[in-house]
Design a protein around this motif. Sequence first.
Motif, PDB file in Angstrom:
ATOM      1  N   ARG A 219       0.871  -1.204   0.138  1.00  0.00           N
ATOM      2  CA  ARG A 219      -0.028  -0.115   0.046  1.00  0.00           C
ATOM      3  C   ARG A 219       0.799   1.223  -0.082  1.00  0.00           C
ATOM      4  NH1 ARG A 219      -4.426  -2.979   4.172  1.00  0.00           N
ATOM      5  NH2 ARG A 219      -5.684  -3.562   2.464  1.00  0.00           N
ATOM      6  N   GLU A 220       2.072   1.240   0.826  1.00  0.00           N
ATOM      7  CA  GLU A 220       3.004   2.236   0.511  1.00  0.00           C
ATOM      8  C   GLU A 220       3.415   2.520  -0.831  1.00  0.00           C
ATOM      9  OE1 GLU A 220       7.301   3.814   2.631  1.00  0.00           O
ATOM     10  OE2 GLU A 220       6.139   1.841   3.491  1.00  0.00           O
ATOM     11  N   GLY A 221       3.872   1.338  -1.520  1.00  0.00           N
ATOM     12  CA  GLY A 221       4.237   1.482  -2.825  1.00  0.00           C
ATOM     13  C   GLY A 221       3.185   2.261  -3.800  1.00  0.00           C
TER      14      GLY A 221
ATOM     15  N   GLY B 162      -2.431  -2.770  -7.861  1.00  0.00           N
ATOM     16  CA  GLY B 162      -3.158  -1.816  -7.046  1.00  0.00           C
ATOM     17  C   GLY B 162      -3.246  -0.420  -8.021  1.00  0.00           C
ATOM     18  N   LEU B 163      -2.122  -0.229  -8.783  1.00  0.00           N
ATOM     19  CA  LEU B 163      -2.176   0.836  -9.753  1.00  0.00           C
ATOM     20  C   LEU B 163      -2.941   0.632 -11.003  1.00  0.00           C
ATOM     21  CD1 LEU B 163       1.646   1.519  -9.877  1.00  0.00           C
ATOM     22  CD2 LEU B 163      -0.169   2.979  -8.457  1.00  0.00           C
TER      23      LEU B 163
ATOM     24  N   GLU C 104      -9.226   2.071  -8.052  1.00  0.00           N
ATOM     25  CA  GLU C 104     -10.418   2.131  -7.141  1.00  0.00           C
ATOM     26  C   GLU C 104     -11.009   1.030  -6.281  1.00  0.00           C
ATOM     27  OE1 GLU C 104     -11.490   0.253 -11.213  1.00  0.00           O
ATOM     28  OE2 GLU C 104     -10.041   1.444 -10.475  1.00  0.00           O
ATOM     29  N   PHE C 105      -9.994   0.116  -6.303  1.00  0.00           N
ATOM     30  CA  PHE C 105     -10.234  -0.986  -5.251  1.00  0.00           C
ATOM     31  C   PHE C 105      -9.234  -1.309  -4.447  1.00  0.00           C
ATOM     32  CE2 PHE C 105     -12.330  -2.437  -9.490  1.00  0.00           C
ATOM     33  CZ  PHE C 105     -13.971  -2.252  -8.770  1.00  0.00           C
ATOM     34  N   ASP C 106      -9.440  -2.018  -3.374  1.00  0.00           N
ATOM     35  CA  ASP C 106      -8.389  -2.396  -2.443  1.00  0.00           C
ATOM     36  C   ASP C 106      -7.805  -3.644  -2.856  1.00  0.00           C
ATOM     37  OD1 ASP C 106      -6.756  -3.238  -0.223  1.00  0.00           O
ATOM     38  OD2 ASP C 106      -8.386  -3.496   1.199  1.00  0.00           O
TER      39      ASP C 106
ATOM     40  N   PRO D 111      -8.037  -9.962 -10.742  1.00  0.00           N
ATOM     41  CA  PRO D 111      -7.568  -8.812 -11.540  1.00  0.00           C
ATOM     42  C   PRO D 111      -8.132  -8.542 -12.891  1.00  0.00           C
ATOM     43  CG  PRO D 111      -5.892 -10.530 -11.291  1.00  0.00           C
ATOM     44  CD  PRO D 111      -7.228 -10.977 -10.548  1.00  0.00           C
ATOM     45  N   LYS D 112      -8.114  -7.259 -13.151  1.00  0.00           N
ATOM     46  CA  LYS D 112      -8.493  -6.918 -14.627  1.00  0.00           C
ATOM     47  C   LYS D 112      -7.575  -6.015 -15.373  1.00  0.00           C
ATOM     48  CE  LYS D 112     -12.626  -8.907 -14.523  1.00  0.00           C
ATOM     49  NZ  LYS D 112     -12.606  -9.506 -13.326  1.00  0.00           N
ATOM     50  N   ALA D 113      -6.631  -5.585 -14.493  1.00  0.00           N
ATOM     51  CA  ALA D 113      -5.401  -4.777 -14.930  1.00  0.00           C
ATOM     52  C   ALA D 113      -4.439  -4.698 -14.057  1.00  0.00           C
ATOM     53  CB  ALA D 113      -6.068  -3.393 -15.315  1.00  0.00           C
ATOM     54  N   SER D 114      -3.023  -4.307 -14.652  1.00  0.00           N
ATOM     55  CA  SER D 114      -1.748  -4.197 -13.980  1.00  0.00           C
ATOM     56  C   SER D 114      -1.108  -3.370 -14.734  1.00  0.00           C
ATOM     57  CB  SER D 114      -1.142  -5.700 -13.910  1.00  0.00           C
ATOM     58  OG  SER D 114       0.084  -5.558 -13.331  1.00  0.00           O
TER      59      SER D 114
END
Length: 393
Positions: free
Chosen positions: A79-81, A111-112, A116-118, A129-132
């Motif tokens: 989360r910090e990253g 996360g990036l 919009e999601f956790d 996952p739908k994107a990375s």
Amino acid sequence: MNNFNFYTPTKVVFGKNSIDQVAAQIKTFGGSRVLIHYGGQSAVKSGLIDRVKTLLDEAGIFHVELGGVVPNPHLAKVREGIALAKENDVDFILAVGGGSTIDSSKAIAYGLGEPEFDVWDLYEHTRSPKASFPVAAVLTIAAAGSEMSDSSVITNEKTGQKRGCNSDLCRAKFAIMDPTYTLTLPDYQTMSGCVDIMMHTMERYFTQGNVPDITDVIAEGLIKTVMKHAKVLHADPANYESRAEVMWASSLSHNGLTGCGHQGSDWASHRLEHEIGGMFDVTHGAGLAAIWPSWARYVYKDCLPRFVKFATDVMGVEPAVSDEETALAGIAAMEDFFREIDMPTTMKELGIEPTEEQIKELALGCEAAVGGQIGTAKLLKLADMEEIYRMAL
């Protein structure tokens, strides 16, 4: 041979001084603003982080950095990253380290990709996952194979849950693999890494039904190669050729190659160890060595032909009077190998002695993580998991 899909899009840049290509590879894959993610101080003290930064500066590539990844990488660091990358409009994640750093980088990329999601939702499997964002790796430890796998494993340090997420979206765009970066690793880390590499193939090896000859030959050769060079490195840690053999084996063991064409992989030992790692924060490969013999003795009768083949074709055991005796001799031979390289074969040797209450908690956690059951060698449910943990004390 069963139908299968084999997808390994990661570009490998292997050998001495391969780091010199890092900036060009980042540009090739569209990166212009990079988060350099790494673990403890070893990558800094060795000069590798400074070398990476210098190469990116010379190429005009913006970068920020985030260190502090620990074994069994923490959700808080992920989360910090994510936050740091957002603040700096990062478009590319460069992991400099081993499996923990690469897994943490993949989680940041997830996360990036869906801000919009956790990100923890993916590891709890409440969504897929739908994107990375793109990820690449500069490998410094041969072990997890994350540099070419579709896997990322993260620990929620607040709950003790260690969970994985698998998706082709997170596969590294490229991997810089210079064996010289592993020459100064402590023996315990090197041997733990060798066990992890072997187990990635062994999880795929112990399956039901027919297995293609070519897949078996590759798998058996890989296991034997790692065993051979683990022994060399245990005695001579500065042996470059053995470091190179083990590093390449790390990638081949977990990119899907050793599971092509059969009916499915087991993964029970990994899942059982994940709970141990989450609760006790042990080194992953050592944890696998501690749990595998008990798992093997619990399931071998249900997968007897494979255990016999493993005993004779991998461990070099002479066939006994009965197949059961041969299988058990193969398991014992693998235990002897673990001991030879100073790896544990029980949880007590690992340095932990779970109470009965903790065993039940471990089993419940494993059951929840796998959706109630797991295994191809033998289908394991809650009571089976509990018993394997007890056997491994």
